[in-house]
Design an enzyme around this catalytic site. Structure first.
Site, PDB file in Angstrom:
ATOM      1  N   HIS A 127       0.862  -1.185   0.000  1.00 53.26           N
ATOM      2  CA  HIS A 127       0.000   0.000   0.000  1.00 53.26           C
ATOM      3  C   HIS A 127       0.896   1.231   0.000  1.00 53.26           C
ATOM      4  O   HIS A 127       1.729   1.409   0.887  1.00 53.26           O
ATOM      5  CB  HIS A 127      -0.919   0.033   1.219  1.00 53.26           C
ATOM      6  CG  HIS A 127      -1.802   1.239   1.252  1.00 53.26           C
ATOM      7  ND1 HIS A 127      -3.055   1.264   0.667  1.00 53.26           N
ATOM      8  CD2 HIS A 127      -1.610   2.478   1.790  1.00 53.26           C
ATOM      9  CE1 HIS A 127      -3.593   2.458   0.842  1.00 53.26           C
ATOM     10  NE2 HIS A 127      -2.737   3.219   1.514  1.00 53.26           N
ATOM     11  N   CYS A 128       0.717   2.075  -0.994  1.00 59.94           N
ATOM     12  CA  CYS A 128       1.538   3.275  -1.123  1.00 59.94           C
ATOM     13  C   CYS A 128       0.748   4.477  -0.626  1.00 59.94           C
ATOM     14  O   CYS A 128      -0.238   4.884  -1.243  1.00 59.94           O
ATOM     15  CB  CYS A 128       1.968   3.488  -2.574  1.00 59.94           C
ATOM     16  SG  CYS A 128       3.005   4.945  -2.809  1.00 59.94           S
ATOM     17  N   LYS A 129       1.175   5.038   0.497  1.00 60.88           N
ATOM     18  CA  LYS A 129       0.456   6.176   1.067  1.00 60.88           C
ATOM     19  C   LYS A 129       0.621   7.429   0.216  1.00 60.88           C
ATOM     20  O   LYS A 129      -0.212   8.333   0.279  1.00 60.88           O
ATOM     21  CB  LYS A 129       0.939   6.445   2.481  1.00 60.88           C
ATOM     22  CG  LYS A 129       2.418   6.786   2.586  1.00 60.88           C
ATOM     23  CD  LYS A 129       2.843   6.952   4.035  1.00 60.88           C
ATOM     24  CE  LYS A 129       4.332   7.266   4.155  1.00 60.88           C
ATOM     25  NZ  LYS A 129       4.763   7.406   5.565  1.00 60.88           N
ATOM     26  N   ASN A 132      -2.072   7.130  -2.194  1.00 61.86           N
ATOM     27  CA  ASN A 132      -3.324   6.786  -1.521  1.00 61.86           C
ATOM     28  C   ASN A 132      -4.035   5.631  -2.218  1.00 61.86           C
ATOM     29  O   ASN A 132      -5.245   5.669  -2.470  1.00 61.86           O
ATOM     30  CB  ASN A 132      -4.255   8.000  -1.449  1.00 61.86           C
ATOM     31  CG  ASN A 132      -5.447   7.753  -0.522  1.00 61.86           C
ATOM     32  OD1 ASN A 132      -5.339   7.013   0.434  1.00 61.86           O
ATOM     33  ND2 ASN A 132      -6.579   8.375  -0.839  1.00 61.86           N
ATOM     34  N   ASN A 133      -3.264   4.598  -2.539  1.00 63.07           N
ATOM     35  CA  ASN A 133      -3.850   3.433  -3.195  1.00 63.07           C
ATOM     36  C   ASN A 133      -2.937   2.235  -3.002  1.00 63.07           C
ATOM     37  O   ASN A 133      -1.734   2.397  -2.738  1.00 63.07           O
ATOM     38  CB  ASN A 133      -4.053   3.699  -4.687  1.00 63.07           C
ATOM     39  CG  ASN A 133      -5.047   2.745  -5.320  1.00 63.07           C
ATOM     40  OD1 ASN A 133      -5.695   1.939  -4.631  1.00 63.07           O
ATOM     41  ND2 ASN A 133      -5.183   2.811  -6.628  1.00 63.07           N
TER      42      ASN A 133
END
Length: 208
Positions: A127-129, A132-133
């Site tokens: 999950h890549c903050k 945001n996805n």
């Protein structure tokens, strides 16, 4: 989770993606307004052309990565708390399928539950903050292209800023130089967030 808490959590998660958007757009505006304008007039028109193409590619792949479905698997209807792992054979290879309590189904191979998004993702990577996805089966190639184009874009901006400073080192301090110096130092930071994205939240995004 009630509606108020869910909206608050969604807003907080979107802040990092907004920060990424502001950084890309803000830095690009400063670059094209100051050092790039000088280089286009006094050196070569290739500077804004190359930088402009990389900016478009970088920002486009960023938007696609952020808004594209990464491979979300729909929840099941069963209401079981926990079931024993199931063993299946695919092309002669045995796989242990774990039961997902949140999504209520047996997770396929390479599928993991993202604790941030609270969904199971097919071929889950992390999950890549910053976007945001989640990064999964459907948007992994766009995420890879985004990191690639962002790296090339930063290197192009760094080289252009260094060229500008070398050509104007004998001149007194001006608005253009005062903007370019910190801008150049920021671009030269090899530990920038773009290099850390693929592993930024990988360890904390799983639910076993």
């Amino acid at each position: 989770m009630d509606e108020g808490k869910w909206q608050s959590a969604s807003f907080c998660k979107s802040l990092m993606a907004c920060f990424t958007t502001c950084m890309i757009l803000g830095c690009s505006c400063l670059f094209f307004a100051f050092p790039c304008a000088f280089l286009a007039v006094n050196v070569s028109i290739a500077f804004p052309i190359v930088a402009g193409i990389l900016f478009i590619l970088c920002f486009t792949t960023f938007l696609i990565t952020s808004f594209m479905d990464p491979g979300i698997l729909h929840r099941g209807k069963a209401m079981h708390d926990n079931l024993d792992p199931k063993i299946v054979k695919v092309n002669g290879i045995l796989f242990h399928l774990k039961w997902c309590r949140a999504c209520q189904f047996y997770r396929p191979p390479r599928c993991s539950h993202c604790r941030v998004c609270n969904v199971c993702i097919e071929d889950f990577d992390h999950h890549c903050k910053w976007v945001n996805n989640c990064v999964g089966r459907r948007n992994y190639r766009f995420f890879f292209l985004f990191v690639l184009f962002l790296t090339l874009y930063k290197l192009t901006l760094l080289g252009s800023c260094i060229t500008y400073l070398v050509l104007n080192h004998h001149k007194s301090m001006s608005v253009e130089k005062s903007v370019t110096y910190p801008f150049c130092l920021n671009l030269g930071n090899t530990r920038g967030y773009s290099c850390n994205w693929p592993i930024s939240t990988k360890e904390e995004s799983f639910m076993n």
